[in-house]
Write a protein that holds these residues in place. Structure first.
Motif, PDB file in Angstrom:
ATOM      1  N   ILE A   1     -11.403  49.204  41.445  1.00 15.61           N
ATOM      2  CA  ILE A   1     -11.081  47.776  41.377  1.00 15.61           C
ATOM      3  C   ILE A   1     -11.676  47.158  40.119  1.00 15.61           C
ATOM      4  O   ILE A   1     -11.029  46.354  39.431  1.00 15.61           O
ATOM      5  CB  ILE A   1     -11.594  47.045  42.635  1.00 15.61           C
ATOM      6  CG1 ILE A   1     -10.874  47.550  43.888  1.00 15.61           C
ATOM      7  CG2 ILE A   1     -11.380  45.536  42.492  1.00 15.61           C
ATOM      8  CD1 ILE A   1     -11.388  46.944  45.182  1.00 15.61           C
ATOM      9  N   SER A   2     -12.931  47.526  39.806  1.00 13.17           N
ATOM     10  CA  SER A   2     -13.576  46.970  38.619  1.00 13.17           C
ATOM     11  C   SER A   2     -12.806  47.337  37.353  1.00 13.17           C
ATOM     12  O   SER A   2     -12.650  46.510  36.445  1.00 13.17           O
ATOM     13  CB  SER A   2     -15.020  47.471  38.530  1.00 13.17           C
ATOM     14  OG  SER A   2     -15.683  46.908  37.420  1.00 13.17           O
ATOM     15  N   ASN A   3     -12.301  48.562  37.271  1.00 13.21           N
ATOM     16  CA  ASN A   3     -11.528  48.961  36.097  1.00 13.21           C
ATOM     17  C   ASN A   3     -10.210  48.195  36.003  1.00 13.21           C
ATOM     18  O   ASN A   3      -9.782  47.804  34.925  1.00 13.21           O
ATOM     19  CB  ASN A   3     -11.269  50.468  36.128  1.00 13.21           C
ATOM     20  CG  ASN A   3     -12.513  51.272  35.815  1.00 13.21           C
ATOM     21  OD1 ASN A   3     -13.480  50.747  35.262  1.00 13.21           O
ATOM     22  ND2 ASN A   3     -12.515  52.557  36.172  1.00 13.21           N
ATOM     23  N   MET A   4      -9.572  47.976  37.143  1.00 15.66           N
ATOM     24  CA  MET A   4      -8.333  47.182  37.136  1.00 15.66           C
ATOM     25  C   MET A   4      -8.626  45.736  36.729  1.00 15.66           C
ATOM     26  O   MET A   4      -7.807  45.089  36.068  1.00 15.66           O
ATOM     27  CB  MET A   4      -7.675  47.217  38.519  1.00 15.66           C
ATOM     28  CG  MET A   4      -6.914  48.490  38.819  1.00 15.66           C
ATOM     29  SD  MET A   4      -6.041  48.402  40.411  1.00 15.66           S
ATOM     30  CE  MET A   4      -7.316  48.961  41.531  1.00 15.66           C
ATOM     31  N   ALA A   5      -9.789  45.223  37.135  1.00 13.99           N
ATOM     32  CA  ALA A   5     -10.136  43.826  36.856  1.00 13.99           C
ATOM     33  C   ALA A   5     -10.344  43.556  35.382  1.00 13.99           C
ATOM     34  O   ALA A   5     -10.373  42.392  34.958  1.00 13.99           O
ATOM     35  CB  ALA A   5     -11.388  43.430  37.634  1.00 13.99           C
ATOM     36  N   TYR A   6     -10.469  44.631  34.585  1.00 11.19           N
ATOM     37  CA  TYR A   6     -10.661  44.425  33.152  1.00 11.19           C
ATOM     38  C   TYR A   6      -9.422  43.807  32.515  1.00 11.19           C
ATOM     39  O   TYR A   6      -9.514  43.163  31.474  1.00 11.19           O
ATOM     40  CB  TYR A   6     -11.006  45.752  32.476  1.00 11.19           C
ATOM     41  CG  TYR A   6     -11.484  45.594  31.054  1.00 11.19           C
ATOM     42  CD1 TYR A   6     -12.725  45.024  30.779  1.00 11.19           C
ATOM     43  CD2 TYR A   6     -10.691  45.988  29.983  1.00 11.19           C
ATOM     44  CE1 TYR A   6     -13.166  44.859  29.474  1.00 11.19           C
ATOM     45  CE2 TYR A   6     -11.123  45.828  28.671  1.00 11.19           C
ATOM     46  CZ  TYR A   6     -12.360  45.271  28.422  1.00 11.19           C
ATOM     47  OH  TYR A   6     -12.794  45.100  27.140  1.00 11.19           O
ATOM     48  N   ASP A   7      -8.267  44.002  33.120  1.00  8.51           N
ATOM     49  CA  ASP A   7      -7.040  43.350  32.655  1.00  8.51           C
ATOM     50  C   ASP A   7      -6.938  41.980  33.322  1.00  8.51           C
ATOM     51  O   ASP A   7      -6.823  41.873  34.546  1.00  8.51           O
ATOM     52  CB  ASP A   7      -5.821  44.204  33.014  1.00  8.51           C
ATOM     53  CG  ASP A   7      -4.523  43.642  32.444  1.00  8.51           C
ATOM     54  OD1 ASP A   7      -4.079  42.578  32.939  1.00  8.51           O
ATOM     55  OD2 ASP A   7      -3.971  44.249  31.509  1.00  8.51           O
ATOM     56  N   GLN A   8      -6.984  40.919  32.523  1.00 11.61           N
ATOM     57  CA  GLN A   8      -7.042  39.570  33.095  1.00 11.61           C
ATOM     58  C   GLN A   8      -5.801  39.229  33.907  1.00 11.61           C
ATOM     59  O   GLN A   8      -5.887  38.532  34.923  1.00 11.61           O
ATOM     60  CB  GLN A   8      -7.252  38.541  31.985  1.00 11.61           C
ATOM     61  CG  GLN A   8      -8.642  38.591  31.377  1.00 11.61           C
ATOM     62  CD  GLN A   8      -8.932  37.377  30.524  1.00 11.61           C
ATOM     63  OE1 GLN A   8      -8.212  36.387  30.547  1.00 11.61           O
ATOM     64  NE2 GLN A   8      -9.994  37.451  29.747  1.00 11.61           N
ATOM     65  N   GLU A   9      -4.650  39.679  33.473  1.00 13.61           N
ATOM     66  CA  GLU A   9      -3.438  39.372  34.229  1.00 13.61           C
ATOM     67  C   GLU A   9      -3.481  40.026  35.603  1.00 13.61           C
ATOM     68  O   GLU A   9      -3.130  39.402  36.619  1.00 13.61           O
ATOM     69  CB  GLU A   9      -2.200  39.831  33.458  1.00 13.61           C
ATOM     70  CG  GLU A   9      -0.905  39.480  34.174  1.00 13.61           C
ATOM     71  CD  GLU A   9       0.329  39.775  33.346  1.00 13.61           C
ATOM     72  OE1 GLU A   9       1.411  39.916  33.948  1.00 13.61           O
ATOM     73  OE2 GLU A   9       0.218  39.854  32.111  1.00 13.61           O
ATOM     74  N   ILE A  10      -3.919  41.284  35.654  1.00 13.03           N
ATOM     75  CA  ILE A  10      -4.062  41.969  36.942  1.00 13.03           C
ATOM     76  C   ILE A  10      -5.130  41.284  37.787  1.00 13.03           C
ATOM     77  O   ILE A  10      -4.976  41.102  39.001  1.00 13.03           O
ATOM     78  CB  ILE A  10      -4.404  43.453  36.728  1.00 13.03           C
ATOM     79  CG1 ILE A  10      -3.257  44.168  36.021  1.00 13.03           C
ATOM     80  CG2 ILE A  10      -4.725  44.129  38.058  1.00 13.03           C
ATOM     81  CD1 ILE A  10      -1.919  44.090  36.737  1.00 13.03           C
ATOM     82  N   ALA A  11      -6.222  40.899  37.141  1.00 10.18           N
ATOM     83  CA  ALA A  11      -7.301  40.221  37.869  1.00 10.18           C
ATOM     84  C   ALA A  11      -6.786  38.977  38.581  1.00 10.18           C
ATOM     85  O   ALA A  11      -7.107  38.729  39.744  1.00 10.18           O
ATOM     86  CB  ALA A  11      -8.434  39.859  36.907  1.00 10.18           C
ATOM     87  N   LEU A  12      -5.962  38.194  37.895  1.00  7.90           N
ATOM     88  CA  LEU A  12      -5.512  36.922  38.459  1.00  7.90           C
ATOM     89  C   LEU A  12      -4.325  37.073  39.400  1.00  7.90           C
ATOM     90  O   LEU A  12      -4.218  36.346  40.394  1.00  7.90           O
ATOM     91  CB  LEU A  12      -5.149  35.955  37.329  1.00  7.90           C
ATOM     92  CG  LEU A  12      -6.333  35.413  36.517  1.00  7.90           C
ATOM     93  CD1 LEU A  12      -5.842  34.551  35.369  1.00  7.90           C
ATOM     94  CD2 LEU A  12      -7.275  34.619  37.407  1.00  7.90           C
ATOM     95  N   THR A  13      -3.425  37.987  39.096  1.00 11.18           N
ATOM     96  CA  THR A  13      -2.208  38.087  39.903  1.00 11.18           C
ATOM     97  C   THR A  13      -2.330  39.050  41.071  1.00 11.18           C
ATOM     98  O   THR A  13      -1.622  38.904  42.070  1.00 11.18           O
ATOM     99  CB  THR A  13      -1.019  38.521  39.027  1.00 11.18           C
ATOM    100  OG1 THR A  13      -1.307  39.801  38.430  1.00 11.18           O
ATOM    101  CG2 THR A  13      -0.735  37.500  37.940  1.00 11.18           C
ATOM    102  N   ARG A  14      -3.214  40.037  40.968  1.00  8.76           N
ATOM    103  CA  ARG A  14      -3.333  41.046  42.017  1.00  8.76           C
ATOM    104  C   ARG A  14      -4.673  41.019  42.752  1.00  8.76           C
ATOM    105  O   ARG A  14      -4.715  41.167  43.977  1.00  8.76           O
ATOM    106  CB  ARG A  14      -3.162  42.452  41.416  1.00  8.76           C
ATOM    107  CG  ARG A  14      -1.833  42.677  40.736  1.00  8.76           C
ATOM    108  CD  ARG A  14      -0.714  42.846  41.739  1.00  8.76           C
ATOM    109  NE  ARG A  14       0.528  43.237  41.087  1.00  8.76           N
ATOM    110  CZ  ARG A  14       1.657  43.475  41.711  1.00  8.76           C
ATOM    111  NH1 ARG A  14       1.700  43.384  43.023  1.00  8.76           N
ATOM    112  NH2 ARG A  14       2.748  43.800  41.047  1.00  8.76           N
ATOM    113  N   LEU A  15      -5.744  40.842  42.005  1.00  7.92           N
ATOM    114  CA  LEU A  15      -7.073  41.021  42.590  1.00  7.92           C
ATOM    115  C   LEU A  15      -7.692  39.739  43.124  1.00  7.92           C
ATOM    116  O   LEU A  15      -8.648  39.801  43.901  1.00  7.92           O
ATOM    117  CB  LEU A  15      -8.016  41.654  41.557  1.00  7.92           C
ATOM    118  CG  LEU A  15      -7.541  42.970  40.940  1.00  7.92           C
ATOM    119  CD1 LEU A  15      -8.585  43.490  39.955  1.00  7.92           C
ATOM    120  CD2 LEU A  15      -7.264  44.010  42.016  1.00  7.92           C
TER     121      LEU A  15
END
Length: 506
Positions: free
Chosen positions: A173-187
C-alpha cells in the motif's frame, strides 16, 4: 459585577469601532490604520476579561464549563447494536500438496496465487511481497488494477495477527501511495484507511508494520493537503478528480477511525502529531477534515464513532492547537447535528452529551459555540426522549447544573432556563430513585440552583421537599446524598431537625 460592567462596556465600544471601520468614519478621532490598531487593543482587553471571568467560573473547582464528560463514561452496550466484529470470512481451503510456483513479475499470477492460497499466511506473504515489488516499479499500473486492493485487503483481514502478512501488505500500500493520483482516487477510501489505522494501532511485531502503515497514511493525506511536497510523491500532470462520493483523504481517515475499533480511534492523535511534526498537515486542516466527516455519518453507529473520536481529539493535551481548531471549525455544531439526526438512539445521545462537554472544555469560544447551536436544548431533548436511561439522565443533570453558573448573556444566548432545569432534574430523581450516582448529581445540581437563583418555590413545587427527603431516606447510608440533601432542605427552609430515621422504609 464591576468586571462584568467593564466587559459590557468594551464589547459595546468594539461594535462602535467595527461600524466606524466599515463606513470609513472616525471614532474618538481615529481613522484607518490607527483605528484598526485601536480595535486590536480592545480585542486584547476583551480576551483578558473573558479569561478572568472563565477562571472565576471554572478554575476554582477545577471543573469544565459543561461537566458531563468529567465522570466515567459508560462502556458501549453490545445490546444497543454497536458490538464490533472483524467482518472477515473463513479462508478458502488451500489445494493439497506443495504450493505451486508463480511468476512474480505477472500481476495476474500474483493475484491468482494469493487467492488460491489465501488460507496459508506464508504463501500470502510471498504474493504480497511480489505485489509490493510491482507497485514499487509502477505504482500507477498496480494501483489502477481493480483486482488488487480487494485481494490485498481480504488477506490482510484474514491474517490480522500474522506479522509477515501485515508487513508485506503495508509495504504494498505504501508503494502504491507514492503515486498521488492513486493515493487520492484509490487509497483515500475508508476501507483502505481503516486497514492502515488498524495496522498502526496493533503495535504488532515487527515494528516496521506500524511504521509502514504510518508512512502510507502520511503519503495519502499529503497528496490531498500538500500535493507539492516530496513526501506525497510526484504531483500528477493534471488536477486529480476524486471519484463520485469519495470523501477525500482527511475525511476518509476520520471516517475510517469512526467505523473502527477503539484502538483505531485512540491512535489518531499520535498520527496527527506525526503529520504535524513532519509539516504534512496543520491543526486547522485536521479540524476541518474531521468536521466535514460528520456529514458522512449516515447511520447511528457512525454517529457514535464520530462523537467518540471527538472526545479523544478535544482534550487540551491531545494534539497541539487542535482543540481550539475544532471549535473554530464547527465541531460543536457538527456534534449537535448528529444528536438531532439520531435523536431516538440512546447511545448517540449519551455520547453526544459527553462529546460536546469535552469539546467545550474550559474554552470560552467553546461555550459560546455550544450556546449558539442550541447545545443545552439537545441535552434536554435527550433527557426527555430517554427518560429510562439512567446514565443519560445523570450526564444531563450535570450538564444542566453547569448552566446556572454561566454569565447571564451566555444563558440568554443558550435560551437556558433554570426553572426548566429544576423540573427536569426532579423528574430524573423520581424516575431513578435507586440510582445513587444520579441522586448525588441531582441533589448537587439543586443546591447550585438554590445558591445562584434562590429558586425555593421551583424546588418545592410538586412535592419537591418530599422527593428530597425520600431520596435521603432511601440512601441514608450514602454520605454525599445526605450532604447535598441537607444542603437543599436548608436552602428551602425545611425543618432543620429533620433527618432520615434509621430503619425507616422509603
Amino acid at each position: 459585577m464591576a468586571a462584568a460592567s467593564e466587559l459590557a462596556s468594551i464589547q459595546a465600544e468594539l461594535q462602535s469601532v467595527k461600524r466606524a471601520l466599515q463606513s470609513g468614519a472616525a471614532h474618538l478621532g481615529l481613522q484607518g490604520e490607527a483605528l484598526q490598531k485601536y480595535l486590536l487593543q480592545l480585542n486584547e482587553k476583551e480576551n483578558l476579561l473573558l479569561s478572568k471571568q472563565l477562571r472565576n467560573l471554572a478554575v476554582e473547582s477545577f471543573e469544565p464549563l459543561l461537566p458531563a464528560a468529567s465522570q466515567a463514561s459508560a462502556p458501549p452496550n453490545p445490546a444497543r447494536g454497536y458490538a464490533h466484529t472483524n467482518g472477515s470470512h473463513q479462508p478458502r481451503p488451500a489445494p493439497a500438496g506443495e504450493a505451486k510456483a508463480f511468476n512474480r513479475e505477472n500481476v495476474q499470477e500474483v493475484l491468482s496465487h494469493m487467492a488460491e492460497y489465501e488460507a496459508v499466511p506464508t504463501e500470502c506473504a510471498k504474493a504480497l511481497k511480489a505485489l509490493s515489488s510491482l507497485a514499487y516499479a509502477n505504482a500507477r499500473s498496480i494501483g489502477q488494477d481493480e483486482r488488487v486492493l480487494p485481494s490485498l485487503l481480504r488477506v490482510a483481514r484474514l491474517h490480522s495477527t500474522e506479522g509477515v502478512v501485515q508487513l508485506t501488505a503495508m509495504r504494498a500500500i505504501s508503494n502504491m501511495a507514492y503515486d498521488q493520483e492513486i493515493a487520492l482516487t484509490r487509497l483515500a477510501q475508508p476501507d483502505v484507511m481503516g486497514q492502515l489505522l488498524a495496522a498502526m494501532a496493533s503495535k504488532a511485531e515487527p515494528k516496521e508494520i506500524s511504521a509502514r502503515a504510518s508512512e502510507a497514511l502520511a503519503r495519502i493525506i499529503a497528496a490531498e493537503v500538500k500535493p507539492d511536497s516530496d513526501g506525497g510523491g510526484p504531483p500528477p500532470e493534471q488536477p486529480v478528480q476524486l471519484p463520485a462520493g469519495s470523501p477525500g483523504a482527511l475525511c476518509g481517515l476520520f471516517l475510517a477511525a469512526c467505523r473502527g475499533e477503539a484502538a483505531c480511534k485512540e491512535i489518531v492523535p499520535q498520527l496527527l502529531t506525526q503529520l504535524s511534526s513532519n509539516e504534512v498537515t496543520e491543526a486547522r486542516q485536521a479540524a476541518e477534515g474531521f468536521t466535514r466527516c460528520e456529514q458522512e455519518c449516515k447511520i447511528p453507529a457512525d454517529g457514535v464513532g464520530w462523537l467518540s473520536l471527538a472526545k479523544i481529539l478535544s482534550p487540551v493535551d491531545s494534539v497541539r492547537d487542535l482543540p481550539a481548531a475544532l471549535v473554530e471549525a464547527g465541531a460543536i455544531r457538527a456534534a449537535a447535528s448528529i444528536m438531532t439526526r439520531f435523536v431516538d438512539d440512546s447511545m448517540v445521545q449519551l455520547t453526544g452529551i459527553e462529546a460536546m462537554s469535552s469539546l467545550v472544555g474550559n474554552r470560552w469560544a467553546g461555550l459560546r459555540a455550544f450556546a449558539d447551536v442550541g447545545g443545552m436544548e439537545r441535552v434536554e431533548e435527550a433527557m426527555r426522549r430517554h427518560g429510562q436511561d439512567a446514565v443519560i439522565q445523570t450526564k444531563g443533570v450535570r450538564a444542566l447544573g453547569s448552566g446556572v453558573q454561566w454569565p447571564q448573556d451566555i444563558q440568554e444566548r443558550a435560551r437556558y432556563s433554570h426553572r426548566r432545569a429544576v423540573e427536569i432534574t426532579k423528574n430524573a430523581m423520581s424516575q431513578h430513585g435507586s440510582d445513587i450516582e444520579l441522586q448525588i448529581a441531582a441533589l448537587e445540581a439543586l443546591a447550585k440552583y438554590l445558591d445562584k437563583t434562590k429558586c425555593v418555590a421551583d424546588i418545592k413545587e410538586a412535592g419537591g421537599e418530599g422527593l428530597v427527603k425520600m431520596m435521603m431516606t432511601t440512601h441514608r447510608s450514602n454520605a454525599k446524598v445526605q450532604q447535598w440533601g441537607q444542603h437543599v432542605l436548608t436552602g428551602i427552609g425545611a425543618d432543620p431537625n429533620w433527618a432520615p430515621k434509621t430503619g425507616a422504609s422509603p
